[in-house]
Design an enzyme around this catalytic site. Structure first.
Site, PDB file in Angstrom:
ATOM      1  N   SER A 155       1.015  -1.101   0.012  1.00  0.00           N
ATOM      2  CA  SER A 155       0.125   0.051  -0.012  1.00  0.00           C
ATOM      3  C   SER A 155       0.939   1.380  -0.047  1.00  0.00           C
ATOM      4  CB  SER A 155      -1.019  -0.057   1.283  1.00  0.00           C
ATOM      5  OG  SER A 155      -1.564   1.096   1.359  1.00  0.00           O
ATOM      6  N   TYR A 164      -2.380  -1.429  10.127  1.00  0.00           N
ATOM      7  CA  TYR A 164      -2.253  -1.502   8.658  1.00  0.00           C
ATOM      8  C   TYR A 164      -0.937  -1.325   8.052  1.00  0.00           C
ATOM      9  CZ  TYR A 164      -4.055  -1.095   3.979  1.00  0.00           C
ATOM     10  OH  TYR A 164      -4.466  -1.366   2.595  1.00  0.00           O
TER      11      TYR A 164
END
Ligand SMILES: NC(=O)c1ccc[n+]([C@@H]2O[C@H](COP(=O)([O-])OP(=O)(O)OC[C@H]3O[C@@H](n4cnc5c(N)ncnc54)[C@H](O)[C@@H]3O)[C@@H](O)[C@H]2O)c1
Length: 281
Positions: free
Chosen positions: A142, A155
Site C-alpha cells: 500500500s 495496517y
C-alpha cells in the site's frame, strides 16, 4: 532473454470477490487468462466468477490458513492448462484505531490476513513458479507501506512488512526466471473501508464506520478497474514496484523528500482536499 508475458496466461488471485482483486480477475480473464480466484466471501466470489469469460477455478479460502493455501496450490497445479504466469496475493483488510485504544484481537486479525496471508500465499505458490523457472509473485502492499499514518498503525505495519518480505524475496530470486513485485495502491474506491474494523472514531468526532468509509471514498482517486489496469501493465512491463494512482506517486515522493516530515505536508493536503468526482474506468 525476453520476459514471458502474463497476458493470456494462467494467474491466481486472492481477494477476488471485491475491489482490486475482482478488477484484476475481470481484466486478465477478458484478455484471455485462465484465472484461479480465491476469497473468504463465497457469494462475492461467485458473482466475480459469473462475469468471467474462459476457464475459471473458484475456491473459498481464508488466506490465514497456511495448510489450505497449500491444498489450493495443489489444486491449481492440477488445473493449470499452461504454466502459471502470476500469483496475486491481494486479499487484505483494514482497522482504524489509535495505538492507545488498539484492540489486540483486531490488530491480530489484520496482521494474519494482510501479512501472514501474503506469506502463506507466497510459500504455497512459489514452488510452482520455481519449478517452472518462470512467473511472478505480486504482493499487495500500500502507500501505507511507504509512510506511517495516524490511526493506521496495524495496517501500516502489515504493509511495511509485505514490502520488506517481497523485497527480500526479490533478491533471493535474482538470476532465476521468477520475479517478486510489490504493489503500492493509493486510495482506490473499493469496499475496504466499509469492511474495516472500527470500534470508535479515532478522531473523537463520533463518526460511524460507514460515515468514515464515505469520507475515505470521497477522496479516493482511482477505480478498481483502473487500478487493475495499472497493476497489470506494471507487472507486464517488468516493474519491481508498482505505484497505483496519482496519490501513490505523491506519497512516494514525500517519503523520499521529507522522510521524517512527510506528515506535515500530508495533513495540510488532507485538510484541503475537496471530494473528487469519480472517474469512469
Ligand atoms: N482500497 C484502497 O484504497 C487500497 C489502498 C492500498 C492498498 N489496498 C490493498 O489492496 C488489496 C485489495 O483490497 P481492496 O481495496 O480491493 O478491498 P476490498 O475489501 O474491496 O477487497 C478485499 C477482498 O479481500 C477479501 N478477504 C478479506 N479477508 C480475507 C481472507 N482472510 N481470506 C481471503 N480473502 C479475504 C475480501 O472478502 C474482499 O473480497 C488489500 O490488500 C488492500 O489492503 C487497498
Amino acid at each position: 532473454m525476453p520476459r514471458p508475458r502474463i497476458t493470456g496466461r494462467p494467474v491466481m488471485i486472492t481477494g477476488a470477490a471485491s475491489g482490486i482483486g475482482r478488477g484484476l480477475a475481470h481484466r486478465l480473464a477478458r484478455l484471455g487468462s485462465p484465472v484461479a480466484i480465491a476469497d473468504v466471501d463465497e457469494a462475492g466470489l461467485k458473482a466475480t466468477a459469473a462475469a468471467l469469460p474462459g476457464r475459471v477455478l473458484t475456491r473459498v479460502m481464508d488466506v490465514r490458513d497456511a495448510a489450505d493455501q497449500l491444498r489450493f496450490a495443489d489444486e491449481v497445479r492440477e488445473w493449470l492448462p499452461a504454466p502459471l504466469a502470476a500469483v496475486f496475493n491481494n486479499a487484505g483488510v483494514a482497522v482504524a484505531s489509535s495505538v492507545l485504544d488498539a484492540s489486540v484481537e483486531d490488530d491480530d486479525w489484520l496482521h494474519d490476513i494482510n501479512f501472514h496471508g501474503v506469506v502463506n500465499g507466497t510459500r504455497a505458490f512459489l514452488p510452482i513458479l520455481v519449478a517452472q523457472d518462470d512467473g511472478v509473485i505480486v504482493n499487495t502492499s500500500s502507500v501505507f507501506g511507504l509512510v506511517g499514518m495516524p490511526f493506521q498503525s496495524a495496517y501500516c505495519a502489515s504493509k511495511f512488512a509485505v514490502r520488506g518480505f517481497t523485497d527480500a524475496l526479490r533478491q533471493e530470486l535474482r538470476g532465476t526466471g521468477v520475479r517478486a513485485v510489490n504493489v503500492h495502491p493509493g486510495g482506490i474506491t473499493t469496499n475496504i473501508a466499509r469492511n474495516a474494523r472500527v470500534r470508535k472514531d479515532p478522531l473523537g468526532l463520533g463518526r460511524t464506520r460507514d460515515e468514515m468509509a464515505a469520507q475515505f471514498e470521497a477522496v479516493t482517486m482511482t477505480s478498481p478497474e483502473k487500478a487493475a489496469a495499472i497493476i497489470h501493465r506494471g507487472v507486464e512491463s517488468g516493474k519491481a514496484r508498482v505505484l497505483v494512482g496519482p496519490d501513490a506517486y505523491m506519497f512516494d515522493a514525500l517519503a523520499r523528500i521529507a522522510p521524517t516530515r512527510y506528515y506535515d505536508v500530508i495533513a495540510r493536503i488532507q485538510s484541503r482536499l475537496p471530494a473528487r468526482p469519480k472517474e469512469s474506468a
